[in-house]
Design a protein around this motif. Sequence first.
Motif, mmCIF file in Angstrom:
data_model
loop_
_atom_site.group_PDB
_atom_site.id
_atom_site.type_symbol
_atom_site.label_atom_id
_atom_site.label_comp_id
_atom_site.label_asym_id
_atom_site.label_seq_id
_atom_site.Cartn_x
_atom_site.Cartn_y
_atom_site.Cartn_z
ATOM 1 N N CYS A 102 1.111 -5.648 -6.694
ATOM 2 C CA CYS A 102 1.363 -5.840 -5.264
ATOM 3 C C CYS A 102 1.577 -4.516 -4.528
ATOM 4 C CB CYS A 102 2.586 -6.743 -5.050
ATOM 5 S SG CYS A 102 2.292 -8.491 -5.450
ATOM 6 N N TRP A 103 1.954 -3.448 -5.260
ATOM 7 C CA TRP A 103 2.266 -2.188 -4.579
ATOM 8 C C TRP A 103 1.058 -1.582 -3.861
ATOM 9 C CZ3 TRP A 103 6.923 -1.429 -3.281
ATOM 10 C CH2 TRP A 103 8.001 -1.765 -4.107
ATOM 11 N N PRO A 104 -0.108 -1.443 -4.496
ATOM 12 C CA PRO A 104 -1.256 -0.904 -3.738
ATOM 13 C C PRO A 104 -1.633 -1.757 -2.537
ATOM 14 C CG PRO A 104 -1.692 -0.874 -6.100
ATOM 15 C CD PRO A 104 -0.452 -1.671 -5.910
ATOM 16 N N LEU A 105 -1.499 -3.072 -2.693
ATOM 17 C CA LEU A 105 -1.809 -3.967 -1.578
ATOM 18 C C LEU A 105 -0.847 -3.724 -0.412
ATOM 19 C CD1 LEU A 105 -3.534 -6.260 -0.484
ATOM 20 C CD2 LEU A 105 -2.041 -7.884 -1.688
ATOM 21 N N LEU A 106 0.439 -3.532 -0.748
ATOM 22 C CA LEU A 106 1.416 -3.244 0.309
ATOM 23 C C LEU A 106 1.145 -1.887 0.959
ATOM 24 C CD1 LEU A 106 4.646 -4.586 -1.444
ATOM 25 C CD2 LEU A 106 3.564 -5.546 0.596
ATOM 26 N N ALA A 107 0.721 -0.905 0.159
ATOM 27 C CA ALA A 107 0.367 0.408 0.735
ATOM 28 C C ALA A 107 -0.824 0.276 1.679
ATOM 29 C CB ALA A 107 0.059 1.396 -0.391
ATOM 30 N N LEU B 228 4.562 -10.145 4.427
ATOM 31 C CA LEU B 228 5.664 -11.007 3.987
ATOM 32 C C LEU B 228 5.242 -11.896 2.834
ATOM 33 C CD1 LEU B 228 7.275 -12.056 7.401
ATOM 34 C CD2 LEU B 228 8.318 -10.653 5.600
ATOM 35 N N ALA B 229 4.007 -12.421 2.900
ATOM 36 C CA ALA B 229 3.503 -13.263 1.808
ATOM 37 C C ALA B 229 3.396 -12.465 0.516
ATOM 38 C CB ALA B 229 2.148 -13.860 2.196
ATOM 39 N N VAL B 230 2.881 -11.231 0.639
ATOM 40 C CA VAL B 230 2.765 -10.371 -0.560
ATOM 41 C C VAL B 230 4.154 -10.054 -1.107
ATOM 42 C CG1 VAL B 230 2.015 -8.121 -1.419
ATOM 43 C CG2 VAL B 230 0.560 -9.407 0.168
ATOM 44 N N LEU C 161 9.076 -12.923 -6.340
ATOM 45 C CA LEU C 161 9.092 -14.010 -7.321
ATOM 46 C C LEU C 161 8.651 -13.502 -8.694
ATOM 47 C CD1 LEU C 161 7.624 -16.990 -5.223
ATOM 48 C CD2 LEU C 161 9.961 -16.765 -6.097
ATOM 49 N N ALA C 162 7.620 -12.653 -8.685
ATOM 50 C CA ALA C 162 7.157 -12.071 -9.948
ATOM 51 C C ALA C 162 8.232 -11.170 -10.555
ATOM 52 C CB ALA C 162 5.876 -11.271 -9.710
ATOM 53 N N GLN C 163 8.965 -10.435 -9.697
ATOM 54 C CA GLN C 163 10.031 -9.576 -10.194
ATOM 55 C C GLN C 163 11.154 -10.404 -10.821
ATOM 56 O OE1 GLN C 163 12.052 -7.265 -7.180
ATOM 57 N NE2 GLN C 163 12.631 -5.670 -8.651
ATOM 58 N N PHE C 164 11.479 -11.534 -10.174
ATOM 59 C CA PHE C 164 12.491 -12.421 -10.738
ATOM 60 C C PHE C 164 12.048 -12.944 -12.109
ATOM 61 C CE2 PHE C 164 13.950 -16.812 -11.407
ATOM 62 C CZ PHE C 164 15.311 -16.598 -11.466
#
Length: 579
Positions: A36-41, A67-69, A75-78
């Motif tokens: 998700c990090w590259p997508l957020l960048a 926000l969706a990402v 959730l994945a981190q949890f």
Amino acid sequence: MLAPPSAGFRRLLPLLKPYRRNLVAGGLCMLVFVGCWPLLAWLAGQLIPAIGAGDFPRVLRVVALALAVFMVQKLAQFGQDTLLAGPALQVSQDLRRQLFARLQRLEFGALEKLSSGDLTYRLTEDADRVGEVIYKTIQDTTPSLLQLVVVFGYMVFLDWQLSAATLLLAPLVAALVSVFGARVMGAAERSQKQVSELASLLGEAISGLPLVRAFAAEPWLQERFEREIDLHRRARYRTQRLLALQFPVVGFLEAAGILTVLLIGSARIQAGGLDSQGFSSYIAALLMLIDPISHLTTNFNEFQQGQASLKRLRGIEQEAVEEPDRPDALPLGPVQGGLLLDGVGFAYSPTQPVLNDLSLEIKPGQVVALVGPSGAGKSTLFSLLLRFNRPSQGRILLDGQDLGDLRAADLRRALALVPQQSSVFSGTVAETIRFGRPASDQQLRQAARLANADGFIEALPGGYGARIEERGSNFSGGQLQRLAIARAVLGNPAVLLLDEATSALDAEAEEAVQQGLKQAMAGRTVLVIAHRLATVQEADLILVLDQGRIVERGSHDQLMAQAGRYRELCERQLIRVSI
């Protein structure tokens, strides 16, 4: 088993095998989290120009998507944290379990070299630190490393020239972290050693407070304690000072790197090699590297401290353990209690013989007393009978079977020890007598009656359910010794070993314990170590040991008539000739 020092944490990886399913599921969540990090960048690169252009609908769409990402990522981190925490904690538990099992199998010579405070610290604080390192490696270090790789890969994709300039600072940061890490590990080793010594002193001080007070030695103990805590403070301060120096140095390099990237990036934009949207994404990605770098730096320091703890834990693994049963060890059937010592010798080292050519036959049901000066070999003989040690020469037979050919557990069920100082674990009276063995309430009460303990137990609030505090502090010495006798006879042993069982008691308590011993000894082979010779005059056979040899043997009257060493010892204790 743990590995040689060079193997480090790698050899703990097999402990993770039983938890592969959780690791795989947690790993998948980790990949989603990192991905998700590259997508957020990229979304940051879309958002910043939209905000600058005042394009509110576009800003709204990008924010909603971000926000969706973020929701998916968290959730994945949890899932990652919860799924991976279990295996990491299990490894810590398995490690502690293995070490404690190993501790129970150490040779007694090796065990006596280790202080109880130091061992306690190793199995609590050191094991916790190792477990924490395993947990952080799985749950934090690995995703931080992956985040670093994935985000930097995205930065290379955006502009490889700018990324190459950024990468120039990486070796310097890595070198500094490595240097600091090595020093932190050395400081941590010294600090943990100091904590162990402090724990040892505390254990001695707490158990010895009555003696300290009796000698008015409180100032001496206080001074010694203050010296130890000052050494501990200094050792901890050295570690904390290294950590305090590392973070600003690495932080300064990070800030210098960001400013350098901004400078180079502005030049790239001016030259037309990068647009503002791509540069915004690049800066967002660069900022996403700060957190994993910080985590990796912190975790590396903790890893080095964990290495020091693991090294101390491996020290237990490197101590010699009790020799195991032979593969063809024989089960022990019904035991009569006959013992034969045939030319038995034992030495803790080639230059330190303890027993020399000891030969002796003890018939079933016979009571044999061992007397002699300290260091004569009496306690060593008990340790050989219980197979804590094995003879250096000769052999010991129980009902014609060599002790070395028998299963140790079977042998020790046939023999029972009543030590000089009754050692009890906290718990109920019933638990103390059972001592982990299956026994009915009827058998429990029968053992207590044989030990002359049932009267005082029934008078306790709660009876057999009454609680015994740590070290038996809420029971008298005579009561504890009778509980020890009940514990010994519960398994109906054929051979009873009494090691100065009444020497530490007053006259009234000794009378109650002697009554219990007399009942417990009936029908059993008994070996008793005694320095108070008045307690062994009725023994069937008295052996006088000196420098590991039997120098006299016979009944009390026979030995008194010989006017030898035994008579000399008796006269010193005001025991006169009775014939």
